[in-house]
Design an enzyme around this catalytic site. Sequence first.
Site, PDB file in Angstrom:
ATOM      1  N   GLY A   2       0.840  -1.197   0.000  1.00 36.36           N
ATOM      2  CA  GLY A   2       0.000   0.000   0.000  1.00 36.36           C
ATOM      3  C   GLY A   2       0.871   1.242   0.000  1.00 36.36           C
ATOM      4  O   GLY A   2       1.465   1.595   1.018  1.00 36.36           O
ATOM      5  N   CYS A 272     -10.040   9.519   7.920  1.00 34.65           N
ATOM      6  CA  CYS A 272     -10.092   8.669   9.119  1.00 34.65           C
ATOM      7  C   CYS A 272     -11.239   8.924  10.082  1.00 34.65           C
ATOM      8  O   CYS A 272     -11.906   7.983  10.501  1.00 34.65           O
ATOM      9  CB  CYS A 272      -8.781   8.796   9.874  1.00 34.65           C
ATOM     10  SG  CYS A 272      -7.428   8.046   8.975  1.00 34.65           S
TER      11      CYS A 272
HETATM   12  C1  UDX Z   1      -4.496   4.512   5.374  1.00 37.67           C
HETATM   13  C2  UDX Z   1      -4.822   3.305   6.206  1.00 37.67           C
HETATM   14  O1  UDX Z   1      -4.288   2.203   5.704  1.00 37.67           O
HETATM   15  C3  UDX Z   1      -6.253   3.293   6.551  1.00 37.67           C
HETATM   16  O2  UDX Z   1      -6.633   2.178   7.237  1.00 37.67           O
HETATM   17  C4  UDX Z   1      -6.386   4.468   7.417  1.00 37.67           C
HETATM   18  O3  UDX Z   1      -7.570   4.490   8.108  1.00 37.67           O
HETATM   19  C5  UDX Z   1      -6.211   5.677   6.541  1.00 37.67           C
HETATM   20  O4  UDX Z   1      -4.951   5.669   6.021  1.00 37.67           O
HETATM   21  P1  UDX Z   1      -4.190   5.508   3.117  1.00 37.67           P
HETATM   22  O5  UDX Z   1      -2.722   5.280   3.067  1.00 37.67           O
HETATM   23  O6  UDX Z   1      -4.642   6.877   3.468  1.00 37.67           O
HETATM   24  O7  UDX Z   1      -4.842   4.482   4.108  1.00 37.67           O
HETATM   25  O8  UDX Z   1      -4.931   5.012   1.844  1.00 37.67           O
HETATM   26  P2  UDX Z   1      -4.579   5.253   0.334  1.00 37.67           P
HETATM   27  O9  UDX Z   1      -3.838   6.539   0.178  1.00 37.67           O
HETATM   28  O10 UDX Z   1      -5.831   5.004  -0.404  1.00 37.67           O
HETATM   29  O11 UDX Z   1      -3.514   4.109   0.023  1.00 37.67           O
HETATM   30  C6  UDX Z   1      -3.762   2.779   0.010  1.00 37.67           C
HETATM   31  C7  UDX Z   1      -2.932   2.163  -1.108  1.00 37.67           C
HETATM   32  O12 UDX Z   1      -3.015   0.741  -1.023  1.00 37.67           O
HETATM   33  C8  UDX Z   1      -3.372   2.545  -2.519  1.00 37.67           C
HETATM   34  O13 UDX Z   1      -2.297   3.095  -3.232  1.00 37.67           O
HETATM   35  C9  UDX Z   1      -3.843   1.218  -3.115  1.00 37.67           C
HETATM   36  O14 UDX Z   1      -3.594   1.102  -4.515  1.00 37.67           O
HETATM   37  C10 UDX Z   1      -3.053   0.210  -2.336  1.00 37.67           C
HETATM   38  N1  UDX Z   1      -3.633  -1.128  -2.295  1.00 37.67           N
HETATM   39  C11 UDX Z   1      -4.934  -1.316  -2.000  1.00 37.67           C
HETATM   40  C12 UDX Z   1      -2.810  -2.229  -2.548  1.00 37.67           C
HETATM   41  O15 UDX Z   1      -1.632  -2.075  -2.854  1.00 37.67           O
HETATM   42  N2  UDX Z   1      -3.362  -3.471  -2.446  1.00 37.67           N
HETATM   43  C13 UDX Z   1      -4.664  -3.691  -2.175  1.00 37.67           C
HETATM   44  O16 UDX Z   1      -5.102  -4.834  -2.135  1.00 37.67           O
HETATM   45  C14 UDX Z   1      -5.474  -2.559  -1.942  1.00 37.67           C
HETATM   46  C1  UDX Z   2      -6.132  12.132  11.980  1.00 39.36           C
HETATM   47  C2  UDX Z   2      -5.416  11.930  13.316  1.00 39.36           C
HETATM   48  O1  UDX Z   2      -5.030  13.212  13.832  1.00 39.36           O
HETATM   49  C3  UDX Z   2      -4.216  11.035  13.150  1.00 39.36           C
HETATM   50  O2  UDX Z   2      -3.616  10.777  14.403  1.00 39.36           O
HETATM   51  C4  UDX Z   2      -4.677   9.736  12.519  1.00 39.36           C
HETATM   52  O3  UDX Z   2      -3.587   8.871  12.317  1.00 39.36           O
HETATM   53  C5  UDX Z   2      -5.381   9.991  11.213  1.00 39.36           C
HETATM   54  O4  UDX Z   2      -6.475  10.881  11.425  1.00 39.36           O
HETATM   55  P1  UDX Z   2      -5.746  13.646   9.843  1.00 39.36           P
HETATM   56  O5  UDX Z   2      -7.135  13.241   9.470  1.00 39.36           O
HETATM   57  O6  UDX Z   2      -4.671  13.519   8.836  1.00 39.36           O
HETATM   58  O7  UDX Z   2      -5.251  12.833  11.111  1.00 39.36           O
HETATM   59  O8  UDX Z   2      -5.749  15.182  10.288  1.00 39.36           O
HETATM   60  P2  UDX Z   2      -6.145  15.975  11.614  1.00 39.36           P
HETATM   61  O9  UDX Z   2      -5.124  16.999  11.829  1.00 39.36           O
HETATM   62  O10 UDX Z   2      -6.442  15.088  12.733  1.00 39.36           O
HETATM   63  O11 UDX Z   2      -7.464  16.743  11.161  1.00 39.36           O
HETATM   64  C6  UDX Z   2      -8.681  16.073  10.890  1.00 39.36           C
HETATM   65  C7  UDX Z   2      -9.770  17.067  10.582  1.00 39.36           C
HETATM   66  O12 UDX Z   2     -10.130  17.796  11.756  1.00 39.36           O
HETATM   67  C8  UDX Z   2      -9.382  18.122   9.545  1.00 39.36           C
HETATM   68  O13 UDX Z   2     -10.459  18.355   8.678  1.00 39.36           O
HETATM   69  C9  UDX Z   2      -9.065  19.340  10.381  1.00 39.36           C
HETATM   70  O14 UDX Z   2      -9.228  20.543   9.680  1.00 39.36           O
HETATM   71  C10 UDX Z   2     -10.071  19.184  11.497  1.00 39.36           C
HETATM   72  N1  UDX Z   2      -9.662  19.889  12.729  1.00 39.36           N
HETATM   73  C11 UDX Z   2      -8.571  19.492  13.423  1.00 39.36           C
HETATM   74  C12 UDX Z   2     -10.404  20.974  13.167  1.00 39.36           C
HETATM   75  O15 UDX Z   2     -11.407  21.366  12.552  1.00 39.36           O
HETATM   76  N2  UDX Z   2     -10.011  21.602  14.321  1.00 39.36           N
HETATM   77  C13 UDX Z   2      -8.933  21.232  15.045  1.00 39.36           C
HETATM   78  O16 UDX Z   2      -8.644  21.867  16.081  1.00 39.36           O
HETATM   79  C14 UDX Z   2      -8.173  20.142  14.570  1.00 39.36           C
END
Ligand code: UDX
Ligand code: UDX
Length: 468
Positions: A2, A272
């Site tokens: 991934g 997430c």
């Molecule tokens: C991640 C975490 O894995 C997910 O569980 C978490 O909650 C959010 O972040 P993320 O890296 O953000 O996911 O996802 P994405 O950017 O969509 O990347 C996943 C990659 O895995 C893609 O590039 C996709 O092509 C690849 N993939 C998917 C594989 O290589 N094999 C598969 O079977 C499915």
């Molecule tokens: C989140 C978690 O922080 C990280 O630990 C986990 O691994 C993945 O999910 P991410 O979604 O990348 O990370 O960003 P984050 O900074 O947490 O912000 C999430 C959302 O909340 C964004 O839309 C951000 O704008 C919003 N946010 C965050 C607010 O509106 N107010 C805040 O004070 C903080």
Amino acid sequence: MGAGYVGGPTMAVIASNCPDVQVTVVDINDNQISKWNDDNLKNLPVFEPGLAELVERTRFKNLHFSTNIEESIKKADMVFISVNTPTKKKGIGAGNASDLRWIESSARLVNRYAQGYTIVVEKSTVPVKTAAAIEVILKSISSDLNELENHKSFDVLSNPEFLAEGSAIKDLQQPDRVLIGGHKKSAIEALEKLYLKWVPGEKIIKTNLWSSELSKLTANAFLAQRVSSINAISQLCEVTGADVQEVAKAIGKDSRIGSRFLNSGPGFGGSCFKKDILNLVYLCNHFGLSEVANYWEQVISINQHQQNRIYRVIVNKLFDNLSEKKIAILGFAFKANTNDTRESPAIEICQKLLEEGAVLAIHDPKVSELKISQDLGKKPYISRDNKLKSNMNGVWSYAKDIEESLISADAALILCEWDIYRKVDWNQMSKIMRSPSWLFDTRNIVDEYSVDRTKINLWKVGKGNLNE
Ligand code: UDX
Ligand code: UDX
């Protein structure tokens, strides 16, 4: 496995801190891997401050990106699974449960190709007990393997990722903690050994598998809950004359509460928070804990409410009519410093504004026109002179710069806290906007005194008494 937002940056940081370890990131998507291997580092599929520099230092040395999944698994002592786990769209648990098909197919591939002893590490966020399913898959030796290949064994660890997009490299280099859950001490120690190359030992927490899996869901649920809590209070501030930033500062000084994650905004986005809370809700219902499920569901309801009410404020301030009105959208990503738009509040807010007939000029320093078009499900309007006409309805165009988006605009809507939006000279911009003009600041980044001296009307989230 991934090469996405989690797999790419995480492995780049491991490779840079462990020069003696060969790291190969594999993906089923050829296009994704070509981008990671592109000579021009601007074309990497993930934008994160500091990432390109790390990749430049390590790529083709001990960091490799490949589509050869079979060979890479065969050579691996440790396999990190960081494939996506979106919310299920169909079947049992649709709309709540995580879709684990890619976790399962990854585990099957590891089972098939691994040689000797392999440690399998869950990086993806998964429901509690997923590791149990992975263990079962890894133990089921397929009948078509020869005897030699059958000499394989596995341990499964949970090592959830806590990086936030936009600060991923910093979060990975200096984590608050590293969490490793597992049954087998030696496997936990093998992974710990990697992290000890750059993370102080006292920051590494070792737990059982299920605590580790559940901690990740719980951490995201708590963070999202804080955002929903402050967003709920923002609405009360607006009607009472209080200022949500002042309230956040006052409560954040209490060390039991803490000051972070108290910024009111247009609602949380990202891949997430929503997914993980939906998953938590599903798990609670599955175990018959409906009160607990209802409690967490409210965090999502308030988030949805925040997006809706911001859109309503705009319609209301613009005389309940957006037809033929131009609105500059400043920021389309779900937060600053990322090109990621997954669950971005901008998507729904823009769609609603378009439905009302608004003409949107959308600007974002990192999100492409194509991505916006895919997210909105609507192609941009492109005229020969690349200008929007004033008699149009429900169309959008991509603005190359902030100024272009604001020419003849009736309103500007800041949805993302990119630094460049903090520096806009609203005095200058008021001259090119159409009067009476509005500035809607959903991130509280505009200095209201600098707007005071202009003709622009200002609305800030959670700020009572403005323009009164
Ligand atoms: C991640 C975490 O894995 C997910 O569980 C978490 O909650 C959010 O972040 P993320 O890296 O953000 O996911 O996802 P994405 O950017 O969509 O990347 C996943 C990659 O895995 C893609 O590039 C996709 O092509 C690849 N993939 C998917 C594989 O290589 N094999 C598969 O079977 C499915
Ligand atoms: C989140 C978690 O922080 C990280 O630990 C986990 O691994 C993945 O999910 P991410 O979604 O990348 O990370 O960003 P984050 O900074 O947490 O912000 C999430 C959302 O909340 C964004 O839309 C951000 O704008 C919003 N946010 C965050 C607010 O509106 N107010 C805040 O004070 C903080």
